[in-house]
Design an enzyme around this catalytic site. Structure first.
Site, PDB file in Angstrom:
ATOM      1  N   HIS A 187       7.838  10.699   2.437  1.00 27.70           N
ATOM      2  CA  HIS A 187       6.897  11.579   1.747  1.00 27.70           C
ATOM      3  C   HIS A 187       7.145  13.045   2.111  1.00 27.70           C
ATOM      4  O   HIS A 187       6.846  13.942   1.318  1.00 27.70           O
ATOM      5  CB  HIS A 187       5.460  11.188   2.083  1.00 27.70           C
ATOM      6  N   SER A 189       9.115  10.122   7.667  1.00 26.15           N
ATOM      7  CA  SER A 189       8.477   9.692   6.415  1.00 26.15           C
ATOM      8  C   SER A 189       9.188  10.271   5.198  1.00 26.15           C
ATOM      9  O   SER A 189       9.463  11.466   5.125  1.00 26.15           O
ATOM     10  CB  SER A 189       7.010  10.146   6.388  1.00 26.15           C
ATOM     11  N   TRP A 226       3.606  -0.424  -3.703  1.00 24.00           N
ATOM     12  CA  TRP A 226       3.211   0.829  -4.367  1.00 24.00           C
ATOM     13  C   TRP A 226       4.145   2.002  -4.086  1.00 24.00           C
ATOM     14  O   TRP A 226       4.048   3.037  -4.727  1.00 24.00           O
ATOM     15  CB  TRP A 226       1.803   1.211  -3.896  1.00 24.00           C
ATOM     16  N   GLU A 255       5.593  -2.670   0.806  1.00 27.97           N
ATOM     17  CA  GLU A 255       4.703  -1.716   0.145  1.00 27.97           C
ATOM     18  C   GLU A 255       5.015  -1.711  -1.354  1.00 27.97           C
ATOM     19  O   GLU A 255       5.890  -0.971  -1.812  1.00 27.97           O
ATOM     20  CB  GLU A 255       4.871  -0.308   0.726  1.00 27.97           C
ATOM     21  N   ALA A 302       5.045   5.621   9.002  1.00 31.63           N
ATOM     22  CA  ALA A 302       6.220   6.265   9.590  1.00 31.63           C
ATOM     23  C   ALA A 302       5.786   7.340  10.569  1.00 31.63           C
ATOM     24  O   ALA A 302       4.786   8.026  10.368  1.00 31.63           O
ATOM     25  CB  ALA A 302       7.084   6.882   8.494  1.00 31.63           C
ATOM     26  N   GLN A 317       1.434  14.106   8.079  1.00 31.85           N
ATOM     27  CA  GLN A 317       2.011  12.826   8.470  1.00 31.85           C
ATOM     28  C   GLN A 317       1.670  12.504   9.923  1.00 31.85           C
ATOM     29  O   GLN A 317       1.416  11.349  10.264  1.00 31.85           O
ATOM     30  CB  GLN A 317       3.535  12.845   8.279  1.00 31.85           C
ATOM     31  N   ASP A 347       3.491   7.203  -4.115  1.00 34.20           N
ATOM     32  CA  ASP A 347       2.707   5.970  -4.100  1.00 34.20           C
ATOM     33  C   ASP A 347       1.974   5.883  -5.434  1.00 34.20           C
ATOM     34  O   ASP A 347       1.356   6.858  -5.876  1.00 34.20           O
ATOM     35  CB  ASP A 347       1.715   5.972  -2.948  1.00 34.20           C
TER      36      ASP A 347
END
Length: 403
Positions: A301, A299, A353, A351, A294, A273, A308
């Site tokens: 993620h 983030s 996705w 976003e 981010a 990240q 995504d």
């Protein structure tokens, strides 16, 4: 000898003032025409008195302390049993201390006088009358509006000053919305006042510009995604086990209707990240990076709960896959995390996705109520450590809130 024994007994009685207190007659305490109990040795009922003065009183078990929010906009803190009281961050010590008398917390009258602008009167029968002008503060209407919601579970008493300030700046906004926005952090710029998110390993944890993961955080319960569930870009993907199983179920349901869903990004390490964010900064500058990437630690993620889908380009919003996700993702516990038009809340650009797993129940509520995860989290999942009895507060205080 009898004289000596008598002198000793007298000295013992003087050394234990509690005996005198027991012999002293209790006196009624009337606050704004409401009886709140009895006074003894300069001590008066704490909660009853403060509530009759229009204050909302909270209790914090961890420190055995109270926090009171007053109609004058003041914050009062006191550790039960101590001789000190703190008003708006300034602590004052007294010769007396509060104490518990037969299950009732009693506070020195001197402390109440110090914290409130009150008028005192003692009648011939010893009754103590305390009066206060409930509408004397210039901003009493704003304070009243904020305190009207002070018993709601999403109300955080330590943010009283911020609620008042935001309400003053947005007088036409619903009070509940003002409180929710302050709880998110929207009364301050993004990436300011950053704190660590609560329960980072929880499926419901919140990560955003105001809340970051712990420095050494590593997501748990990660599993490798099967190749057929990912785009074929030569990378391998990991995701939280429960979130991944939900994604597989969602993908299978979509496939039955001719829709292909594949992950193009999922779990990311802190270092990965960091690399992504730095690339955004180098290529497009800080302002652009703040909207589209981010910062490391911020983030979703990194939690293993975000995925995504199919593409990381805005044209995904015009595909049948996106339309299917909009109708069905919540049934499998996923929410569109950064919706169009909510950038001012989430802090990031739209976003289409990016989906986040939160569980079916929460995802369904967010879908039906058209909320961002920030709004849902601070309203329904975040709670204060302070305790309050909503019904008692409503009965004792809310009637005093009329202008």
């Amino acid at each position: 000898m009898k004289r000596i024994i008598g002198m000793i007994l007298a000295a013992m009685l003087l050394s234990f003032p509690c005996y005198a207190a027991e012999e002293q007659a209790a006196q009624q305490v009337i606050v704004n025409d409401r009886s709140v109990g009895e006074q003894r040795d300069g001590l008066i009922p704490l909660r009853g008195t403060l509530e009759a003065l229009g204050s909302v009183v909270y209790y914090l078990p961890r420190t055995n302390s109270i926090l009171a929010l007053t109609r004058d906009g003041d914050t009062i803190q006191h550790v039960l049993g101590s001789n000190a009281i703190t008003k708006n961050g300034t602590t004052t010590e007294f010769s007396e201390h509060s104490e518990n008398q037969n299950g009732t917390a009693m506070i020195p009258l001197s402390m109440v006088q110090h914290c409130y602008e009150i008028f005192l009167q003692q009648s011939e029968d010893g009754t103590l009358s305390i009066e206060k002008n409930m509408t004397s503060h210039p901003a009493h209407l704003v304070i009243r509006d904020v305190l009207q919601l002070s018993m709601e579970p999403y109300f955080l008493p330590t943010r009283f000053d911020r609620y008042r300030a935001y309400r003053t700046q947005h007088p036409d906004e619903a009070v509940k919305n003002c409180i929710i926005r302050v709880n998110i952090g929207l009364d301050t710029p993004f990436y300011t006042g950053i704190k660590e998110t609560a329960r980072p390993d929880s499926l419901q944890t919140l990560v955003n510009p105001y809340l970051r993961l712990p420095e050494q955080f590593e997501a748990k319960n990660l599993v490798w995604a099967a190749p057929e569930t990912t785009v074929q870009d030569g990378k391998e993907y990991r995701m939280n086990r429960e979130a991944y199983e939900a994604f597989v179920s969602m993908r299978q349901a979509a496939a039955a209707e001719g829709i292909s869903l594949k992950m193009i990004s999922a779990y990311r390490t802190q270092n990965y990240q960091q690399m992504l964010y730095q690339n955004y900064v180098l290529q497009n500058g800080l302002a652009y990076a703040a909207k589209y990437s981010a910062r490391p630690g911020h983030s979703e993620h990194q939690t293993g709960l975000a995925v995504d889908v199919n593409s990381v380009e805005n044209y995904f919003a015009d595909t049948p896959a996106f339309t299917w996700m909009q109708r069905n993702a919540h049934r499998y516990g996923f929410i569109l995390r950064y919706p169009l038009g909510k950038e001012w809340i989430t802090g990031y650009a739209y976003e289409p996705w990016h989906y986040r797993y939160v569980g079916q129940g929460i995802a369904t509520n967010i879908k039906e109520w058209d909320l961002t995860y920030e709004e849902y989290y601070v309203t329904y999942l975040q709670r204060s450590a302070y305790q309050i009895n909503p019904e008692e507060t409503r009965k004792n205080v809310m009637g005093l809130m009329e202008p």
